[in-house]
Design a protein around this motif. Structure first.
Motif, PDB file in Angstrom:
ATOM      1  N   ALA A  94      12.984  -4.342   3.788  1.00 26.23           N
ATOM      2  CA  ALA A  94      14.200  -3.533   3.959  1.00 26.23           C
ATOM      3  C   ALA A  94      14.430  -2.566   2.799  1.00 26.23           C
ATOM      4  O   ALA A  94      14.852  -1.419   3.005  1.00 26.23           O
ATOM      5  CB  ALA A  94      15.408  -4.453   4.110  1.00 26.23           C
ATOM      6  N   ASP A  95      14.136  -3.007   1.575  1.00 25.30           N
ATOM      7  CA  ASP A  95      14.366  -2.155   0.405  1.00 25.30           C
ATOM      8  C   ASP A  95      13.400  -0.972   0.372  1.00 25.30           C
ATOM      9  O   ASP A  95      13.800   0.158   0.061  1.00 25.30           O
ATOM     10  CB  ASP A  95      14.242  -2.962  -0.891  1.00 25.30           C
ATOM     11  N   LEU A  96      12.127  -1.221   0.667  1.00 28.97           N
ATOM     12  CA  LEU A  96      11.142  -0.129   0.698  1.00 28.97           C
ATOM     13  C   LEU A  96      11.434   0.832   1.846  1.00 28.97           C
ATOM     14  O   LEU A  96      11.301   2.048   1.699  1.00 28.97           O
ATOM     15  CB  LEU A  96       9.722  -0.686   0.822  1.00 28.97           C
ATOM     16  N   LYS A  97      11.848   0.279   2.977  1.00 33.26           N
ATOM     17  CA  LYS A  97      12.188   1.115   4.135  1.00 33.26           C
ATOM     18  C   LYS A  97      13.377   2.020   3.803  1.00 33.26           C
ATOM     19  O   LYS A  97      13.378   3.219   4.114  1.00 33.26           O
ATOM     20  CB  LYS A  97      12.512   0.227   5.339  1.00 33.26           C
ATOM     21  N   ALA A  98      14.379   1.459   3.140  1.00 31.76           N
ATOM     22  CA  ALA A  98      15.562   2.232   2.749  1.00 31.76           C
ATOM     23  C   ALA A  98      15.197   3.294   1.711  1.00 31.76           C
ATOM     24  O   ALA A  98      15.693   4.428   1.765  1.00 31.76           O
ATOM     25  CB  ALA A  98      16.637   1.299   2.196  1.00 31.76           C
ATOM     26  N   LYS A 117       9.906  -7.138  -6.285  1.00 32.63           N
ATOM     27  CA  LYS A 117       9.018  -7.659  -5.238  1.00 32.63           C
ATOM     28  C   LYS A 117       7.664  -8.120  -5.795  1.00 32.63           C
ATOM     29  O   LYS A 117       6.791  -8.547  -5.047  1.00 32.63           O
ATOM     30  CB  LYS A 117       8.752  -6.583  -4.175  1.00 32.63           C
ATOM     31  N   ASN A 118       7.483  -7.971  -7.104  1.00 34.21           N
ATOM     32  CA  ASN A 118       6.208  -8.308  -7.760  1.00 34.21           C
ATOM     33  C   ASN A 118       5.048  -7.465  -7.221  1.00 34.21           C
ATOM     34  O   ASN A 118       3.949  -7.958  -6.984  1.00 34.21           O
ATOM     35  CB  ASN A 118       5.895  -9.805  -7.637  1.00 34.21           C
ATOM     36  N   ILE A 119       5.307  -6.168  -7.000  1.00 33.76           N
ATOM     37  CA  ILE A 119       4.259  -5.231  -6.571  1.00 33.76           C
ATOM     38  C   ILE A 119       3.732  -4.516  -7.806  1.00 33.76           C
ATOM     39  O   ILE A 119       4.513  -3.998  -8.604  1.00 33.76           O
ATOM     40  CB  ILE A 119       4.814  -4.175  -5.585  1.00 33.76           C
ATOM     41  N   THR A 120       2.425  -4.505  -7.974  1.00 39.11           N
ATOM     42  CA  THR A 120       1.813  -3.755  -9.073  1.00 39.11           C
ATOM     43  C   THR A 120       1.700  -2.292  -8.662  1.00 39.11           C
ATOM     44  O   THR A 120       1.121  -1.976  -7.626  1.00 39.11           O
ATOM     45  CB  THR A 120       0.412  -4.306  -9.411  1.00 39.11           C
ATOM     46  N   LEU A 121       2.270  -1.401  -9.464  1.00 38.85           N
ATOM     47  CA  LEU A 121       2.191   0.032  -9.199  1.00 38.85           C
ATOM     48  C   LEU A 121       1.270   0.701 -10.206  1.00 38.85           C
ATOM     49  O   LEU A 121       1.118   0.220 -11.331  1.00 38.85           O
ATOM     50  CB  LEU A 121       3.583   0.676  -9.305  1.00 38.85           C
ATOM     51  N   PRO A 122       0.667   1.826  -9.834  1.00 44.01           N
ATOM     52  CA  PRO A 122      -0.138   2.564 -10.809  1.00 44.01           C
ATOM     53  C   PRO A 122       0.754   3.103 -11.922  1.00 44.01           C
ATOM     54  O   PRO A 122       1.941   3.369 -11.697  1.00 44.01           O
ATOM     55  CB  PRO A 122      -0.759   3.698  -9.983  1.00 44.01           C
ATOM     56  N   ASP A 171      11.431   6.064 -10.758  1.00 39.96           N
ATOM     57  CA  ASP A 171      12.210   4.993 -11.399  1.00 39.96           C
ATOM     58  C   ASP A 171      12.798   4.044 -10.358  1.00 39.96           C
ATOM     59  O   ASP A 171      12.809   2.825 -10.552  1.00 39.96           O
ATOM     60  CB  ASP A 171      13.329   5.598 -12.257  1.00 39.96           C
ATOM     61  N   GLU A 172      13.286   4.596  -9.253  1.00 38.59           N
ATOM     62  CA  GLU A 172      13.852   3.758  -8.180  1.00 38.59           C
ATOM     63  C   GLU A 172      12.772   2.859  -7.572  1.00 38.59           C
ATOM     64  O   GLU A 172      13.008   1.669  -7.323  1.00 38.59           O
ATOM     65  CB  GLU A 172      14.458   4.643  -7.095  1.00 38.59           C
ATOM     66  N   LEU A 173      11.599   3.447  -7.346  1.00 40.70           N
ATOM     67  CA  LEU A 173      10.499   2.678  -6.761  1.00 40.70           C
ATOM     68  C   LEU A 173      10.023   1.588  -7.718  1.00 40.70           C
ATOM     69  O   LEU A 173       9.733   0.468  -7.288  1.00 40.70           O
ATOM     70  CB  LEU A 173       9.341   3.612  -6.393  1.00 40.70           C
ATOM     71  N   MET A 174       9.976   1.901  -9.005  1.00 38.09           N
ATOM     72  CA  MET A 174       9.553   0.896  -9.995  1.00 38.09           C
ATOM     73  C   MET A 174      10.503  -0.295 -10.017  1.00 38.09           C
ATOM     74  O   MET A 174      10.064  -1.443 -10.142  1.00 38.09           O
ATOM     75  CB  MET A 174       9.467   1.522 -11.390  1.00 38.09           C
ATOM     76  N   ALA A 175      11.793  -0.023  -9.888  1.00 36.50           N
ATOM     77  CA  ALA A 175      12.780  -1.113  -9.879  1.00 36.50           C
ATOM     78  C   ALA A 175      12.580  -2.018  -8.662  1.00 36.50           C
ATOM     79  O   ALA A 175      12.637  -3.251  -8.773  1.00 36.50           O
ATOM     80  CB  ALA A 175      14.196  -0.534  -9.892  1.00 36.50           C
ATOM     81  N   ILE A 176      12.314  -1.409  -7.505  1.00 33.84           N
ATOM     82  CA  ILE A 176      12.051  -2.196  -6.286  1.00 33.84           C
ATOM     83  C   ILE A 176      10.775  -3.012  -6.463  1.00 33.84           C
ATOM     84  O   ILE A 176      10.730  -4.203  -6.163  1.00 33.84           O
ATOM     85  CB  ILE A 176      11.933  -1.279  -5.051  1.00 33.84           C
ATOM     86  N   ALA A 177       9.728  -2.355  -6.958  1.00 38.98           N
ATOM     87  CA  ALA A 177       8.426  -3.022  -7.135  1.00 38.98           C
ATOM     88  C   ALA A 177       8.530  -4.214  -8.081  1.00 38.98           C
ATOM     89  O   ALA A 177       7.910  -5.256  -7.853  1.00 38.98           O
ATOM     90  CB  ALA A 177       7.398  -2.022  -7.644  1.00 38.98           C
ATOM     91  N   LYS A 219       0.839  -1.208   0.000  1.00 38.68           N
ATOM     92  CA  LYS A 219       0.000   0.000   0.000  1.00 38.68           C
ATOM     93  C   LYS A 219       0.872   1.256   0.000  1.00 38.68           C
ATOM     94  O   LYS A 219       0.586   2.225  -0.708  1.00 38.68           O
ATOM     95  CB  LYS A 219      -0.923  -0.008   1.226  1.00 38.68           C
ATOM     96  N   PHE A 220       1.950   1.242   0.779  1.00 35.29           N
ATOM     97  CA  PHE A 220       2.870   2.380   0.764  1.00 35.29           C
ATOM     98  C   PHE A 220       3.429   2.579  -0.642  1.00 35.29           C
ATOM     99  O   PHE A 220       3.488   3.702  -1.152  1.00 35.29           O
ATOM    100  CB  PHE A 220       4.036   2.180   1.743  1.00 35.29           C
ATOM    101  N   ALA A 221       3.840   1.483  -1.281  1.00 35.12           N
ATOM    102  CA  ALA A 221       4.431   1.574  -2.617  1.00 35.12           C
ATOM    103  C   ALA A 221       3.455   2.185  -3.617  1.00 35.12           C
ATOM    104  O   ALA A 221       3.833   3.054  -4.417  1.00 35.12           O
ATOM    105  CB  ALA A 221       4.894   0.195  -3.085  1.00 35.12           C
ATOM    106  N   THR A 222       2.181   1.753  -3.567  1.00 31.32           N
ATOM    107  CA  THR A 222       1.206   2.296  -4.525  1.00 31.32           C
ATOM    108  C   THR A 222       0.892   3.763  -4.220  1.00 31.32           C
ATOM    109  O   THR A 222       0.744   4.569  -5.139  1.00 31.32           O
ATOM    110  CB  THR A 222      -0.100   1.472  -4.550  1.00 31.32           C
ATOM    111  N   GLU A 223       0.819   4.121  -2.938  1.00 34.38           N
ATOM    112  CA  GLU A 223       0.557   5.517  -2.576  1.00 34.38           C
ATOM    113  C   GLU A 223       1.727   6.417  -2.968  1.00 34.38           C
ATOM    114  O   GLU A 223       1.537   7.525  -3.469  1.00 34.38           O
ATOM    115  CB  GLU A 223       0.274   5.638  -1.075  1.00 34.38           C
TER     116      GLU A 223
END
Length: 201
Positions: free
Chosen positions: A173-177, A117-122, A108-114, A64-68
């Motif tokens: 850890a990656d999202l927290k960083a 982690k197989n997170i779907t981003l908007p 771009d950094e967040l997309m690489a992490i997602a 949820k944090f990643a998508t927001e």
């Protein structure tokens, strides 16, 4: 979370696609774009016990944090591009250009992490941000500048709170960083736009 069958996942994807197409309005998000609600729905059906194509490697709160964060970042870039063209105040125009540069990099950094982690981003800002952009686009001159600055102050306060919370509470850890690394930039943006806002009064 229990694993859902492939059929259920395909049905949800079809419903999400129909909902996205059915909700398209004139001047709204491209119907093929994934907005925050659709991304959240896609993440909810992913299995948290496995990784790979069907698994998601983070908790529901982290997803949820990643998508927001992605939604806010996409909006900053879209509105920043508009303001870099329409703003009449040189400081506002420079701030808007900084938004495009800094938030494109963070996105771009967040997309690489997602992706890892197989997170779907908007892939596009949500309806609220699209409406804000449309409202801003209808303004011009000093009215535009003031409305953009006010929106940036309000938006950056929310995003600062979002990233502060994530930098302390994300389990991944990656999202927290990422949150901890990006927070000072957001705080810098907020300080800059608040100074511009005070100078305009």
């Amino acid at each position: 979370m229990k694993r859902l069958s492939l059929i259920a996942m395909m049905a949800l994807a079809a419903l999400s696609f129909q909902a996205c197409n059915g909700g398209a309005k004139s001047g709204a998000v491209d119907s093929s774009a994934i907005v925050k609600d659709t991304a959240d729905s896609a993440n909810k059906v992913k299995d948290t016990t496995t990784t790979g194509k069907t698994g998601i490697a983070v908790t529901a709160d982290d997803a949820k944090f990643a998508t927001e964060a992605a939604n806010a970042g996409l909006a900053e870039v879209a509105v920043g591009q508009l303001a870099s063209e329409k703003a009449t105040n040189a400081k506002v125009k420079d701030f808007a250009k900084m938004m495009v540069t800094d938030h494109t990099k963070a996105n771009d950094e967040l997309m690489a992490i997602a992706k890892n982690k197989n997170i779907t981003l908007p892939s596009a800002p949500d309806e609220d941000h699209q409406k804000m952009k449309a409202d801003l686009a209808a303004k011009s001159g000093s009215d535009f500048d003031k409305a953009y600055v006010d929106a940036m102050v309000k938006g950056h306060k929310k995003v600062e709170s979002l990233f502060e919370d994530a930098s302390k509470n994300c389990k991944d850890a990656d999202l927290k960083a990422f949150a901890a690394k990006t927070l000072p930039t957001i705080q810098h943006h907020l300080a800059e736009i608040e100074a511009i806002q005070k100078g305009m009064k």
